[in-house]
Design a protein around this motif. Structure first.
Motif, mmCIF file in Angstrom:
data_model
loop_
_atom_site.group_PDB
_atom_site.id
_atom_site.type_symbol
_atom_site.label_atom_id
_atom_site.label_comp_id
_atom_site.label_asym_id
_atom_site.label_seq_id
_atom_site.Cartn_x
_atom_site.Cartn_y
_atom_site.Cartn_z
ATOM 1 N N LEU A 277 88.456 18.477 26.688
ATOM 2 C CA LEU A 277 89.126 19.593 26.000
ATOM 3 C C LEU A 277 88.407 20.935 26.135
ATOM 4 N N PRO A 278 87.078 20.987 25.987
ATOM 5 C CA PRO A 278 86.458 22.309 26.128
ATOM 6 C C PRO A 278 86.361 22.741 27.595
ATOM 7 N N TYR A 279 86.798 21.893 28.522
ATOM 8 C CA TYR A 279 86.643 22.181 29.963
ATOM 9 C C TYR A 279 87.971 22.036 30.707
ATOM 10 N N LEU A 280 89.080 22.310 30.026
ATOM 11 C CA LEU A 280 90.383 22.149 30.684
ATOM 12 C C LEU A 280 90.561 23.127 31.847
ATOM 13 N N ASP A 281 89.879 24.264 31.769
ATOM 14 C CA ASP A 281 89.925 25.204 32.905
ATOM 15 C C ASP A 281 89.342 24.554 34.156
ATOM 16 N N VAL A 282 88.294 23.752 33.949
ATOM 17 C CA VAL A 282 87.655 23.093 35.097
ATOM 18 C C VAL A 282 88.560 21.976 35.630
ATOM 19 N N VAL A 283 89.206 21.258 34.719
ATOM 20 C CA VAL A 283 90.167 20.216 35.146
ATOM 21 C C VAL A 283 91.223 20.861 36.035
ATOM 22 N N ARG A 284 91.756 21.986 35.583
ATOM 23 C CA ARG A 284 92.795 22.678 36.353
ATOM 24 C C ARG A 284 92.245 23.176 37.696
ATOM 25 N N ASP A 285 91.037 23.737 37.683
ATOM 26 C CA ASP A 285 90.447 24.231 38.936
ATOM 27 C C ASP A 285 90.280 23.099 39.945
ATOM 28 N N VAL A 286 89.807 21.948 39.467
ATOM 29 C CA VAL A 286 89.592 20.827 40.388
ATOM 30 C C VAL A 286 90.949 20.361 40.920
ATOM 31 N N SER A 327 97.534 17.814 26.122
ATOM 32 C CA SER A 327 96.975 19.044 26.691
ATOM 33 C C SER A 327 96.174 18.735 27.954
ATOM 34 N N ILE A 328 95.567 17.562 27.978
ATOM 35 C CA ILE A 328 94.811 17.164 29.178
ATOM 36 C C ILE A 328 95.795 16.858 30.319
ATOM 37 N N GLU A 329 96.923 16.259 29.978
ATOM 38 C CA GLU A 329 97.980 16.025 30.966
ATOM 39 C C GLU A 329 98.517 17.362 31.494
ATOM 40 N N ARG A 330 98.676 18.312 30.595
ATOM 41 C CA ARG A 330 99.199 19.625 30.989
ATOM 42 C C ARG A 330 98.251 20.326 31.942
ATOM 43 N N ALA A 331 96.945 20.132 31.733
ATOM 44 C CA ALA A 331 95.955 20.701 32.657
ATOM 45 C C ALA A 331 96.022 19.966 33.993
ATOM 46 N N ASP A 332 96.740 18.835 33.988
ATOM 47 C CA ASP A 332 97.088 18.087 35.194
ATOM 48 C C ASP A 332 96.071 17.043 35.634
ATOM 49 N N ALA A 333 95.408 16.447 34.655
ATOM 50 C CA ALA A 333 94.571 15.286 34.987
ATOM 51 C C ALA A 333 95.492 14.101 35.275
ATOM 52 N N ASP A 334 95.082 13.244 36.185
ATOM 53 C CA ASP A 334 95.878 12.043 36.497
ATOM 54 C C ASP A 334 95.541 10.903 35.553
ATOM 55 N N LEU A 335 94.279 10.819 35.186
ATOM 56 C CA LEU A 335 93.900 9.772 34.254
ATOM 57 C C LEU A 335 92.931 10.332 33.215
ATOM 58 N N ILE A 336 92.938 9.690 32.051
ATOM 59 C CA ILE A 336 92.127 10.178 30.941
ATOM 60 C C ILE A 336 91.297 9.020 30.386
#
Ligand code: PBG
Length: 348
Positions: A277-286, A327-336
């Motif tokens: 959650l505090p790094y969703l920008d990084v999830v999106r960047d990756v 919100s993690i899905e929205r940042a577009d992670a495939d798995l959590i």
């Protein structure tokens, strides 16, 4: 006033589900499981309500509970019977993770990921072998630290650099990953933030014919204060010093892309960002810069703080848990990877 466009038209109960962009599915979730060689009964983890350490004898029962919620994958953490400076129980054939993995693979259809690190196995609590003289230099610098302080709270100045020997640790991580894979792990997940760890593990696995074992790298793992409760859960707090010489500086985001690129080159199959959650920008960047699947680790602190607020009656736990994963899905992670896996999946 031009009200040709009324977005509210799409928020009726009939249309809202049809136009929903993301969803949380049980098949996207990975549940952490803590297996402890030092206990013979389940032990609740105080700072993580609803989570527990289980003895090896309870592994199957625990895994079946998770499987019943629809979750199909777990990540295993081990608390060994004994610790030493090199963390030798990490790669023991009869080690706690190896033993648990063998049983799970034999008796269930759970997909098993194993965390590959040395911090739970070393007596000093660092993620690898210490550089020569590191202990002596660090001694007496920090006393009376608790899990909740987390090592991330350590002052950044005034103490000599404490760090782990990168290249010597590589071989130990490779041995550990290999022993997990030999026990039947489907995927190994190196989390030590040692340079070259993915390549060293890939080479070792391939060398012994384990080319089908996948690697999920903790590619961008930050030195976060949100890991506090985990230290409690897995008994892996550093006895002194902190992890700032190997985990990433929370201030950096470009650096994460460099870290991830190295792991891609070395053969990672899945790329993880941690915390979530505090790094969703990084999830999106990756996500935007690489084609491989992206995992996000919704860590112990993210879980504990929602529980703490809910306990006070300040938040609705089920709702904030689901919203966090969305919100993690929205940042577009495939798995959590999340401690909420069971409870959220159970309600889907
Ligand atoms: C081991 C490891 C840690 C976590 C996962 N693997 C602790 C750390 O790096 O300090 C943290 C997980 C969590 O907080 O939920 N290196």
């Amino acid at each position: 006033m031009d009200l040709t466009h009324r977005p509210r038209r799409r928020r009726t109960d009939g249309l809202r589900p049809l136009v929903r962009e993301t969803s949380v599915e049980a098949s996207d979730l990975v549940a952490p499981v803590f297996v402890d060689a030092t206990i013979d009964e389940r032990m609740p983890i105080e700072s993580m309500p609803g989570q527990e350490r289980v003895p090896i004898s309870e592994t199957i029962a625990r895994v079946e509970e998770i499987r019943a919620t629809g979750v199909e994958a777990i990540i295993l953490f081990g608390i060994p019977g004994s610790k030493d400076p090199r963390g030798t129980r990490a790669w023991a054939d009869d080690g706690v993770v190896q033993e648990a993995t063998r049983r799970i693979e034999h008796e269930t259809d759970m997909y098993v990921i194993t965390d590959v690190c040395l911090c739970e196995y070393t007596d000093h609590g660092h993620c690898g072998v210490l550089e020569e003289g590191a202990c002596e230099r660090a001694e007496g610098n920090e006393e009376g630290e608790t899990a909740a302080d987390g090592d991330a709270m350590a002052p950044e100045t005034g103490e000599p650099a404490l760090t782990i020997d990168n290249d010597e640790t590589l071989a130990l991580l490779a041995k550990t990953a290999r022993s997990h894979a030999e026990a039947g792990a489907d995927m190994v997940a190196p989390s030590a933030m040692v340079d070259g760890q993915v390549g060293a593990i890939r080479d070792e696995l391939d060398r012994v014919g384990l080319e089908h074992t996948a690697i999920m790298s903790y590619a961008a793992k930050y030195r976060s204060a949100f890991y506090g409760p985990f230290r409690d859960a897995a008994d892996g707090a550093p006895a002194f010093g902190d992890r700032r010489h190997y985990q990433m500086d929370p201030a950096n985001s470009r650096e994460a892309l460099g870290e991830v690129a190295l792991d891609v080159e070395q053969g990672a199959d899945v790329l993880m960002v941690k915390p979530a959650l505090p790094y969703l920008d990084v999830v999106r960047d990756v996500r935007e810069n690489f084609d491989l699947p992206v995992a996000a680790y919704n860590v112990s602190g993210e879980y504990a703080m929602l529980h703490a607020a809910a306990e006070k009656g300040w938040l609705s736990l089920e709702d904030v848990a689901h919203e966090s994963l969305l919100s993690i899905e929205r940042a577009d992670a495939d798995l959590i990877v999340t401690y909420f896996a069971e409870s959220v999946a159970d309600r889907l």
